[in-house]
Design a protein around this motif. Sequence first.
Motif, PDB file in Angstrom:
ATOM      1  N   TYR A  67       0.838  -1.186   0.000  1.00  0.00           N
ATOM      2  CA  TYR A  67       0.000   0.000   0.000  1.00  0.00           C
ATOM      3  C   TYR A  67       0.875   1.239   0.000  1.00  0.00           C
ATOM      4  O   TYR A  67       1.989   1.219   0.518  1.00  0.00           O
ATOM      5  N   VAL A  68       0.366   2.319  -0.589  1.00  0.00           N
ATOM      6  CA  VAL A  68       1.087   3.589  -0.613  1.00  0.00           C
ATOM      7  C   VAL A  68       0.251   4.650   0.085  1.00  0.00           C
ATOM      8  O   VAL A  68      -0.927   4.428   0.388  1.00  0.00           O
ATOM      9  N   ARG A  69       0.857   5.798   0.322  1.00  0.00           N
ATOM     10  CA  ARG A  69       0.178   6.891   1.017  1.00  0.00           C
ATOM     11  C   ARG A  69      -1.151   7.208   0.323  1.00  0.00           C
ATOM     12  O   ARG A  69      -1.202   7.388  -0.888  1.00  0.00           O
ATOM     13  N   GLY A  70      -2.219   7.277   1.117  1.00  0.00           N
ATOM     14  CA  GLY A  70      -3.533   7.610   0.588  1.00  0.00           C
ATOM     15  C   GLY A  70      -4.411   6.418   0.291  1.00  0.00           C
ATOM     16  O   GLY A  70      -5.601   6.581   0.040  1.00  0.00           O
ATOM     17  N   ASP A  71      -3.843   5.207   0.298  1.00  0.00           N
ATOM     18  CA  ASP A  71      -4.671   4.018   0.090  1.00  0.00           C
ATOM     19  C   ASP A  71      -5.573   3.811   1.298  1.00  0.00           C
ATOM     20  O   ASP A  71      -5.128   3.942   2.443  1.00  0.00           O
ATOM     21  N   CYS A  72      -6.840   3.499   1.057  1.00  0.00           N
ATOM     22  CA  CYS A  72      -7.812   3.255   2.129  1.00  0.00           C
ATOM     23  C   CYS A  72      -8.179   1.771   2.138  1.00  0.00           C
ATOM     24  O   CYS A  72      -8.385   1.183   1.078  1.00  0.00           O
ATOM     25  N   VAL A  73      -8.243   1.200   3.320  1.00  0.00           N
ATOM     26  CA  VAL A  73      -8.650  -0.197   3.468  1.00  0.00           C
ATOM     27  C   VAL A  73      -9.613  -0.323   4.637  1.00  0.00           C
ATOM     28  O   VAL A  73      -9.658   0.532   5.520  1.00  0.00           O
ATOM     29  N   THR A  74     -10.370  -1.403   4.632  1.00  0.00           N
ATOM     30  CA  THR A  74     -11.181  -1.728   5.796  1.00  0.00           C
ATOM     31  C   THR A  74     -10.500  -2.879   6.531  1.00  0.00           C
ATOM     32  O   THR A  74      -9.910  -3.771   5.918  1.00  0.00           O
ATOM     33  N   HIS A  75     -10.557  -2.816   7.839  1.00  0.00           N
ATOM     34  CA  HIS A  75      -9.976  -3.865   8.681  1.00  0.00           C
ATOM     35  C   HIS A  75     -10.730  -3.853  10.004  1.00  0.00           C
ATOM     36  O   HIS A  75     -10.865  -2.796  10.635  1.00  0.00           O
ATOM     37  N   SER A  76     -11.257  -4.986  10.394  1.00  0.00           N
ATOM     38  CA  SER A  76     -12.029  -5.123  11.635  1.00  0.00           C
ATOM     39  C   SER A  76     -13.205  -4.140  11.688  1.00  0.00           C
ATOM     40  O   SER A  76     -13.517  -3.582  12.731  1.00  0.00           O
ATOM     41  N   GLY A  77     -13.820  -3.896  10.540  1.00  0.00           N
ATOM     42  CA  GLY A  77     -14.989  -3.028  10.487  1.00  0.00           C
ATOM     43  C   GLY A  77     -14.686  -1.545  10.474  1.00  0.00           C
ATOM     44  O   GLY A  77     -15.595  -0.728  10.465  1.00  0.00           O
ATOM     45  N   CYS A  78     -13.406  -1.164  10.480  1.00  0.00           N
ATOM     46  CA  CYS A  78     -13.018   0.246  10.478  1.00  0.00           C
ATOM     47  C   CYS A  78     -12.365   0.607   9.144  1.00  0.00           C
ATOM     48  O   CYS A  78     -11.857  -0.266   8.443  1.00  0.00           O
TER      49      CYS A  78
END
Length: 120
Positions: A67-78
């Motif tokens: 991942y690079v700066r600015g990438d968005c992911v979901t993890h544990s519902g957040c």
Amino acid sequence: MNQTRHRERALRQLDAFADLGEPVPPVDVVATHDGERRLTLGVGRKTLDFDLPIPINRGVYADDRAYVRGDCVTHSGCLWIARGPASGCMPGVSSEWRLAVVKGRNWRDADHRRGARTKT
């Protein structure tokens, strides 16, 4: 405003520069976008590259993905946003991730607790 009016307005603005004693030659600007964050502007033979600060949703976090700066992911519902390069760094454990949205309650459960009526 149609294209002819835009063109006429632009020509008047260029004429205003010519009145200052320095004529402005017509310039062709070409803009290309890579589909993500990179914008390239071409003016004649010169090009300028810009990396735009656009958050991009990459879906659910995966350990094997870089991942690079600015990438968005979901993890544990957040929802988490990468602060910089983050490969193998789990959101919530590593400082490479910033929490953007905290996991909330299930909306159905929240409505039920407040006594909201459901349509039947």
